[in-house]
Write an enzyme that holds these catalytic residues in place. Structure first.
Site, PDB file in Angstrom:
ATOM      1  N   LYS A 120       0.864  -1.182   0.000  1.00 36.63           N
ATOM      2  CA  LYS A 120       0.000   0.000   0.000  1.00 36.63           C
ATOM      3  C   LYS A 120       0.896   1.225   0.000  1.00 36.63           C
ATOM      4  CE  LYS A 120      -4.450   0.931   0.112  1.00 36.63           C
ATOM      5  NZ  LYS A 120      -5.546   0.111  -0.439  1.00 36.63           N
TER       6      LYS A 120
HETATM    7  P1  NAD Z   1     -13.049   7.555  -2.645  1.00 41.74           P
HETATM    8  O1  NAD Z   1     -12.081   8.591  -2.196  1.00 41.74           O
HETATM    9  O2  NAD Z   1     -13.400   7.461  -4.088  1.00 41.74           O
HETATM   10  O3  NAD Z   1     -14.434   7.688  -1.815  1.00 41.74           O
HETATM   11  C1  NAD Z   1     -14.489   7.726  -0.419  1.00 41.74           C
HETATM   12  C2  NAD Z   1     -15.898   8.173  -0.034  1.00 41.74           C
HETATM   13  O4  NAD Z   1     -16.056   8.072   1.380  1.00 41.74           O
HETATM   14  C3  NAD Z   1     -16.196   9.630  -0.383  1.00 41.74           C
HETATM   15  O5  NAD Z   1     -17.563   9.726  -0.784  1.00 41.74           O
HETATM   16  C4  NAD Z   1     -16.004  10.361   0.950  1.00 41.74           C
HETATM   17  O6  NAD Z   1     -16.725  11.572   1.023  1.00 41.74           O
HETATM   18  C5  NAD Z   1     -16.567   9.313   1.885  1.00 41.74           C
HETATM   19  N1  NAD Z   1     -16.174   9.427   3.285  1.00 41.74           N
HETATM   20  C6  NAD Z   1     -14.950   9.658   3.812  1.00 41.74           C
HETATM   21  N2  NAD Z   1     -15.035   9.660   5.158  1.00 41.74           N
HETATM   22  C7  NAD Z   1     -16.340   9.424   5.473  1.00 41.74           C
HETATM   23  C8  NAD Z   1     -17.065   9.272   6.675  1.00 41.74           C
HETATM   24  N3  NAD Z   1     -16.454   9.386   7.855  1.00 41.74           N
HETATM   25  N4  NAD Z   1     -18.385   9.011   6.616  1.00 41.74           N
HETATM   26  C9  NAD Z   1     -19.025   8.885   5.447  1.00 41.74           C
HETATM   27  N5  NAD Z   1     -18.383   8.995   4.265  1.00 41.74           N
HETATM   28  C10 NAD Z   1     -17.066   9.271   4.281  1.00 41.74           C
HETATM   29  O7  NAD Z   1     -12.457   6.162  -2.119  1.00 41.74           O
HETATM   30  P2  NAD Z   1     -12.848   4.703  -2.634  1.00 41.74           P
HETATM   31  O8  NAD Z   1     -11.855   4.298  -3.675  1.00 41.74           O
HETATM   32  O9  NAD Z   1     -14.304   4.627  -2.909  1.00 41.74           O
HETATM   33  O10 NAD Z   1     -12.484   3.844  -1.343  1.00 41.74           O
HETATM   34  C11 NAD Z   1     -13.407   3.673  -0.268  1.00 41.74           C
HETATM   35  C12 NAD Z   1     -12.939   2.509   0.579  1.00 41.74           C
HETATM   36  O11 NAD Z   1     -12.878   1.315  -0.222  1.00 41.74           O
HETATM   37  C13 NAD Z   1     -11.546   2.653   1.188  1.00 41.74           C
HETATM   38  O12 NAD Z   1     -11.502   1.981   2.418  1.00 41.74           O
HETATM   39  C14 NAD Z   1     -10.639   1.928   0.183  1.00 41.74           C
HETATM   40  O13 NAD Z   1      -9.434   1.502   0.747  1.00 41.74           O
HETATM   41  C15 NAD Z   1     -11.566   0.761  -0.153  1.00 41.74           C
HETATM   42  N6  NAD Z   1     -11.270   0.097  -1.420  1.00 41.74           N
HETATM   43  C16 NAD Z   1     -11.220   0.777  -2.590  1.00 41.74           C
HETATM   44  C17 NAD Z   1     -10.963   0.095  -3.771  1.00 41.74           C
HETATM   45  C18 NAD Z   1     -10.964   0.770  -5.111  1.00 41.74           C
HETATM   46  O14 NAD Z   1     -10.866   0.070  -6.135  1.00 41.74           O
HETATM   47  N7  NAD Z   1     -11.111   2.088  -5.203  1.00 41.74           N
HETATM   48  C19 NAD Z   1     -10.730  -1.289  -3.750  1.00 41.74           C
HETATM   49  C20 NAD Z   1     -10.805  -1.968  -2.521  1.00 41.74           C
HETATM   50  C21 NAD Z   1     -11.078  -1.263  -1.369  1.00 41.74           C
END
Ligand code: NAD
Length: 430
Positions: A120
């Site tokens: 990461k």
């Molecule tokens: P992103 O930045 O695109 O979206 C994150 C979202 O969460 C945003 O809408 C933000 O406003 C919201 N957010 C942040 N803090 C918050 C809170 N306290 N309460 C409510 N909403 C909140 O990120 P993403 O890529 O969608 O990733 C989200 C999660 O999924 C993370 O934990 C990431 O590690 C995990 N993840 C992402 C991927 C991927 O392919 N993008 C793959 C596996 C896991």
């Protein structure tokens, strides 16, 4: 001599942390090690990152001033193949968070049997406060700093919170320019025009929904009669909400970091996505009531999908969760205490390392396609993704039933066993 051995054994257990994602990740590993009966030395090896790099990133701002940011890349384990994991831009990034996320990537790749270890990266930055030109300079400088340890056979970054396919395009270009030739396989989650895979952008969400539907069915809940709440409306949450509605589940609430919206009759997710594209937040969406972020977690719904950040389901709110099924779209959204509370309350918690693995599965497909310079159709990618997710789900149910474990314990045990097997078979060098 005895003194030396004593002092070595003193160091055989990983350092204990009380709270935070790394404490949760270490606690999950410790539970799996106990179930597997592994010796302390192997525990310590699996608890320790194989390689860590922390770099300074001097940035010239658009106004000519200079500031220095901090970035990390942690490679937790590469016994089963090159390291793989996302790159996060967030003001809360620190080394321990990156270590936890890297460890979870190791288990995720092993659980889904993709031939990678876990890594990461993260930069402590609030990307919303920087211009696209500044973000490009940050990304290129960070990539240059970590260049010696990344590459298609070494460590392959992908998007995560605060980064996207444009970030990956800048990384790919920086790496390629320094190599003297184009190297598409150094990152995944690239734009399709640069060798990205069809279906990668929505793969994590698609995988979350495949698993959510299987979990609802497992609990005897009809999808057409089920309701859901989704926390986080970013790359994972927004499409997960959309795909759920397309599958017949009524999504009644979603939230982002600014607040939430609720509509008991079901939200129009496409209209909500348009609203977010225009305003930057779900807040203020017409035909909905405002909802606090915490309120969303305790709504009376069948399915709860935390898809924001780690540590949102805690000892303070888990007692009030009314969902029957929790599917972890985010990494590490459930603290160890919340996990225990939910399990005792009979809530089916599907762990992150399975639920959100769709992203790394299609990243793997993208890497395979990039390395072979041969492209699959969207339908092929989607079908292979669904097959892999559901195979892993069925295997997980078997392991949980056979060994009498929760789904998280069964997932971690399966993954840790595979990594330990690879490590043992390769042998300890020298
Ligand atoms: P992103 O930045 O695109 O979206 C994150 C979202 O969460 C945003 O809408 C933000 O406003 C919201 N957010 C942040 N803090 C918050 C809170 N306290 N309460 C409510 N909403 C909140 O990120 P993403 O890529 O969608 O990733 C989200 C999660 O999924 C993370 O934990 C990431 O590690 C995990 N993840 C992402 C991927 C991927 O392919 N993008 C793959 C596996 C896991």
């Amino acid at each position: 001599m005895t003194d030396v051995l004593d002092s070595l054994s003193l160091h055989s257990a990983p350092p204990a942390l009380r709270t935070g994602p790394l404490a949760d990740a270490q606690a999950q590993l410790a539970t799996a090690i106990a179930a597997l009966g592994y010796e302390p030395g192997l525990h310590q090896l699996l608890a320790s990152p194989r390689r860590e790099m922390t770099v300074s990133i001097p940035l010239r701002r658009d106004d000519g001033s200079v500031e220095v940011l901090t970035g990390h890349r942690v490679q937790h384990n590469f016994s089963r193949g090159p390291a793989k994991g996302g790159l996060r831009y967030s003001p809360t990034v620190d080394l321990d968070e990156v270590r936890a996320l890297a460890m979870w990537m190791t288990w995720k790749c092993a659980l889904l049997d993709v031939p990678y270890g876990g890594a990461k990266g993260g930069i402590t930055i609030d990307p919303r406060r920087y211009s696209p030109d500044e973000l490009q300079r940050v990304t290129r400088r960070y990539t240059t700093e970590i260049l010696p340890i990344i590459g298609p056979d070494k460590d392959i970054p992908a998007p995560d919170v605060g980064t996207d396919e444009q970030t990956m395009a800048w990384m790919m270009d920086t790496y390629s320019v320094s190599s003297g030739y184009t190297v598409p396989g150094v990152v995944t989650g690239k734009p399709v025009s640069l060798g990205g895979s069809l279906g990668r952008a929505s793969a994590t969400s698609a995988g979350v929904v495949h698993i959510a539907l299987a979990a609802l069915e497992h609990r005897g809940l009809k999808r057409s009669a089920s309701t859901a709440a989704v926390q986080g409306f970013g790359k994972v949450g927004a499409d997960a909400a959309l795909f759920l509605t397309e599958a017949g589940v009524k999504v009644v609430a979603v939230s982002d970091q600014y607040g939430g919206v609720h509509h008991p009759g079901g939200l129009d997710i496409r209209a909500l996505q348009d609203h977010v594209a225009t305003t930057g937040s779900v807040v203020g969406f017409p035909e909905s009531e405002a909802l606090g972020g915490e309120e969303l977690l305790v709504l009376d719904v069948d399915l709860l999908i935390p898809a924001a950040v780690e540590g949102t389901l805690t000892g303070a709110n888990a007692h009030h969760v009314r969902a029957k099924v929790v599917v972890e779209g985010a990494n590490g959204p459930t603290t160890s205490e919340a996990d225990r509370i939910l399990t005792e309350a009979g809530v089916l918690v599907v762990p992150d390392i399975l639920a959100n693995a769709g992203g790394v599965i299609v990243s793997y497909f993208e890497w395979v396609q990039s390395n072979q310079a041969y492209w699959w159709t969207h339908a092929e990618v989607d079908a292979r993704l669904e097959t892999r997710m559901l195979q892993a789900w069925n295997r997980l149910l078997d392991v949980a039933a056979t060994r009498q474990l929760t789904l998280r314990e069964a997932a971690t045990v399966t993954a840790v066993e595979r990594v330990a097997d690879a490590h043992r078979t390769r042998g300890l060098y020298p």
